[in-house]
Design a protein around this motif. Structure first.
Motif, mmCIF file in Angstrom:
data_model
loop_
_atom_site.group_PDB
_atom_site.id
_atom_site.type_symbol
_atom_site.label_atom_id
_atom_site.label_comp_id
_atom_site.label_asym_id
_atom_site.label_seq_id
_atom_site.Cartn_x
_atom_site.Cartn_y
_atom_site.Cartn_z
ATOM 1 N N GLY A 126 0.745 -4.612 -3.359
ATOM 2 C CA GLY A 126 0.184 -5.368 -2.251
ATOM 3 C C GLY A 126 0.151 -4.570 -0.952
ATOM 4 N N GLN A 127 0.474 -3.289 -1.028
ATOM 5 C CA GLN A 127 0.551 -2.446 0.162
ATOM 6 C C GLN A 127 -0.827 -2.111 0.717
ATOM 7 O OE1 GLN A 127 3.458 -0.678 1.840
ATOM 8 N NE2 GLN A 127 1.725 -0.773 3.229
ATOM 9 N N ILE A 128 -0.996 -2.319 2.019
ATOM 10 C CA ILE A 128 -2.196 -1.868 2.714
ATOM 11 C C ILE A 128 -1.973 -0.421 3.150
ATOM 12 C CG2 ILE A 128 -3.658 -2.125 4.755
ATOM 13 C CD1 ILE A 128 -4.130 -4.313 2.763
ATOM 14 N N ILE A 129 -2.898 0.466 2.790
ATOM 15 C CA ILE A 129 -2.839 1.866 3.200
ATOM 16 C C ILE A 129 -4.120 2.175 3.955
ATOM 17 C CG2 ILE A 129 -2.601 4.259 2.458
ATOM 18 C CD1 ILE A 129 -1.299 3.257 -0.104
ATOM 19 N N VAL A 130 -3.962 2.487 5.231
ATOM 20 C CA VAL A 130 -5.099 2.840 6.064
ATOM 21 C C VAL A 130 -5.335 4.342 5.918
ATOM 22 C CG1 VAL A 130 -6.065 2.851 8.384
ATOM 23 C CG2 VAL A 130 -4.545 0.984 7.678
ATOM 24 N N GLN A 131 -6.486 4.698 5.349
ATOM 25 C CA GLN A 131 -6.782 6.101 5.091
ATOM 26 C C GLN A 131 -7.756 6.635 6.140
ATOM 27 O OE1 GLN A 131 -7.463 7.222 1.073
ATOM 28 N NE2 GLN A 131 -6.181 5.617 0.224
ATOM 29 N N ARG A 132 -7.490 7.853 6.581
ATOM 30 C CA ARG A 132 -8.366 8.528 7.536
ATOM 31 C C ARG A 132 -8.837 9.829 6.905
ATOM 32 N NH1 ARG A 132 -4.461 8.342 12.743
ATOM 33 N NH2 ARG A 132 -3.144 9.293 11.149
ATOM 34 N N VAL A 133 -10.095 9.858 6.529
ATOM 35 C CA VAL A 133 -10.676 11.039 5.896
ATOM 36 C C VAL A 133 -11.421 11.842 6.962
ATOM 37 C CG1 VAL A 133 -12.235 11.897 4.106
ATOM 38 C CG2 VAL A 133 -10.912 9.793 3.720
ATOM 39 N N GLY A 161 -1.738 6.034 6.001
ATOM 40 C CA GLY A 161 -0.839 5.244 6.828
ATOM 41 C C GLY A 161 -0.449 3.963 6.110
ATOM 42 N N PHE A 162 0.823 3.873 5.691
ATOM 43 C CA PHE A 162 1.328 2.692 4.985
ATOM 44 C C PHE A 162 1.681 1.628 6.030
ATOM 45 C CE2 PHE A 162 1.535 5.974 1.939
ATOM 46 C CZ PHE A 162 1.701 5.434 0.676
ATOM 47 N N GLN A 163 1.005 0.491 5.955
ATOM 48 C CA GLN A 163 1.174 -0.551 6.961
ATOM 49 C C GLN A 163 2.348 -1.459 6.623
ATOM 50 O OE1 GLN A 163 -2.400 -2.617 8.667
ATOM 51 N NE2 GLN A 163 -1.440 -4.442 7.794
ATOM 52 N N GLY A 335 0.566 -4.075 16.608
ATOM 53 C CA GLY A 335 1.676 -4.913 16.199
ATOM 54 C C GLY A 335 2.236 -4.608 14.829
ATOM 55 N N SER A 336 1.731 -3.569 14.174
ATOM 56 C CA SER A 336 2.224 -3.184 12.849
ATOM 57 C C SER A 336 2.810 -1.777 12.906
ATOM 58 C CB SER A 336 1.087 -3.211 11.821
ATOM 59 O OG SER A 336 0.598 -4.517 11.639
ATOM 60 N N LEU A 337 3.737 -1.521 12.004
ATOM 61 C CA LEU A 337 4.295 -0.192 11.862
ATOM 62 C C LEU A 337 3.513 0.563 10.795
ATOM 63 C CD1 LEU A 337 6.538 1.947 12.388
ATOM 64 C CD2 LEU A 337 7.840 0.850 10.544
ATOM 65 N N LEU A 338 2.974 1.709 11.158
ATOM 66 C CA LEU A 338 2.333 2.588 10.195
ATOM 67 C C LEU A 338 3.258 3.765 9.937
ATOM 68 C CD1 LEU A 338 -1.446 2.905 11.208
ATOM 69 C CD2 LEU A 338 -0.473 1.628 9.301
ATOM 70 N N VAL A 339 3.570 3.996 8.681
ATOM 71 C CA VAL A 339 4.361 5.158 8.282
ATOM 72 C C VAL A 339 3.475 5.988 7.373
ATOM 73 C CG1 VAL A 339 6.477 5.972 7.199
ATOM 74 C CG2 VAL A 339 6.472 3.787 8.407
ATOM 75 N N GLY A 340 3.271 7.243 7.733
ATOM 76 C CA GLY A 340 2.267 7.980 6.985
ATOM 77 C C GLY A 340 2.548 9.449 6.797
ATOM 78 N N VAL A 341 1.593 10.071 6.104
ATOM 79 C CA VAL A 341 1.672 11.480 5.771
ATOM 80 C C VAL A 341 0.254 11.975 5.524
ATOM 81 C CG1 VAL A 341 1.957 11.020 3.294
ATOM 82 C CG2 VAL A 341 2.810 13.169 4.260
ATOM 83 N N ASP A 342 0.011 13.231 5.802
ATOM 84 C CA ASP A 342 -1.301 13.822 5.549
ATOM 85 C C ASP A 342 -1.308 14.519 4.196
ATOM 86 O OD1 ASP A 342 -2.221 12.936 7.970
ATOM 87 O OD2 ASP A 342 -1.954 14.856 9.001
#
Length: 372
Positions: A126-133, A161-163, A335-342
């Motif tokens: 159910g994880q939303i992952i915001v991807q930036r290509v 970016g894991f929301q 208002g959300s925490l994004l934890v991410g990696v490239d």
């Protein structure tokens, strides 16, 4: 029967990418279909498309989302090698990097600006992952040129970016309610932290395993001598975290297990040394979903990782892995925490996979029976 598929590299993993509707045409269970396509059970996967390692025996199943807030939904499958089984219990962060690229290459998402934003949902968690290509001038580069640790050749740059990733599998960042717990295995009591973010992970101190923090390059040999004990720790953690009712029923893929230690003074490029196990063996780099868990563990007072990074960990966490240093980042957004990696990603091949005859015959018989 023939099935369309793409062979893609995402981060330090390779996976076969399918569209849901193409697999639906097979009219058979994916738990039966995928192992046969990959050539399992067989440690070589010689009669299938699997790569005979945990990082190359993976599948991603994609579909365009009906939800206006999400562009693509995807399901991850860790296909067994020695077993004709599929583990659906977690996501693969490395392979997640192929989703946004696939959507652009297939025309599902039209690139715009220097970075195209694709909102994806992983159905396993159910994880939303915001991807930036990276799409300079509104298009994918003609020749991919982004580099990353652990991969010899370049690919397209993809930020993941894991929301709000905490508790997506168990419902809690700390599934047991404690920052540290004690597990007994091999006649020894181990102090561990169990964290659920990105993926459930149990974290063990390298020193308790007798590994020398000053000789990170020697860890693999030491870890391989203790795989049985580490698997016992991991399976007990699965029960403690509510992932399995008994030790014997614990899945192979989750929880993941990470071994950590402070970096040496001669290594100013990293904040922590990490070695992660994948399907019972040392990972050649790092599971990206596991890196998300480690990032939140570093931010959580009292965990074994927080005791290394301190109560004010940096905005960018530098993780020393066998493949080099991987950096994760954290940011507040809307208002959300994004934890991410490239990561980087690239399409290797577009192909048709032939459904094995025996399985195909069973499918045809099933279809014939259904029409009678």
């Amino acid at each position: 029967m023939k099935i369309e598929a793409e062979w893609m590299r995402g981060g330090t993993s390779k996976c076969w990418v399918f569209e849901t509707e193409h697999l639906d045409e097979a009219r058979t269970s994916l738990d039966e279909l995928l192992p046969r396509l990959f050539g399992s059970p067989d440690p070589r996967q010689i009669d299938g498309v699997g790569g005979a390692t945990s990082t190359t025996s993976k599948a991603m199943i994609l579909r365009r989302a009906a939800d206006d807030d999400v562009d693509v939904e995807f399901t991850f499958a860790q296909v067994g090698i020695e077993e004709a089984a599929v583990d659906w219990g977690s996501n693969c962060g490395n392979c997640s990097a192929v989703v946004g690229l696939y959507a652009i290459e297939k025309g599902w998402v039209i690139p715009h600006g220097d970075n195209t934003r694709i909102v994806t949902r992983n159905t396993n968690t159910g994880q939303i992952i915001v991807q930036r290509v990276a799409t300079p001038a509104g298009a994918l580069p003609i020749i991919p040129d982004a580099q990353m640790p652990g991969v010899a050749f370049p690919g397209y740059l993809v930020g993941l970016g894991f929301q709000d990733p905490a508790g997506k599998t168990t419902g809690k960042l700390l599934p047991t309610g404690a920052a540290t717990d004690t597990i007994t295995a091999g006649g020894t009591r181990w102090t561990v932290s169990m964290v659920d973010a990105g993926a459930p992970v149990v974290i063990v101190r390298a020193e308790e395993l007798g590994l020398d923090p000053t000789r990170y390059d020697s860890w693999v040999a030491g870890v391989e001598l203790q795989l049985e004990t580490l698997e016992h720790i991991r399976r007990q953690a699965a029960v403690r975290m509510g992932l399995a009712p008994t030790i014997g029923e614990a899945a192979r893929a989750i929880p993941k297990l990470a071994i950590i230690a402070s970096p040496t003074q001669s290594d100013p490029a990293s904040d922590v040394n990490v070695m992660m196990l994948s399907m019972g063996k040392p990972h050649p780099a790092l599971a990206i979903t596991g890196s998300i868990a480690l990032t939140l563990a570093a931010r959580t007072p009292g965990t074994v990782l927080n005791s290394i990074t301190g109560d004010t960990p940096p905005a960018t966490l530098r993780l020393r892995t066998p493949a080099g240093v991987i950096e994760t980042w954290s940011e507040e957004r809307d208002g959300s925490l994004l934890v991410g990696v490239d990561r980087t990603a690239r399409t290797i091949a577009t192909t048709i996979i032939h459904l094995p005859e025996a399985l195909g015959s069973a499918v045809e018989a099933s279809l014939a029976s259904a029409t009678q």
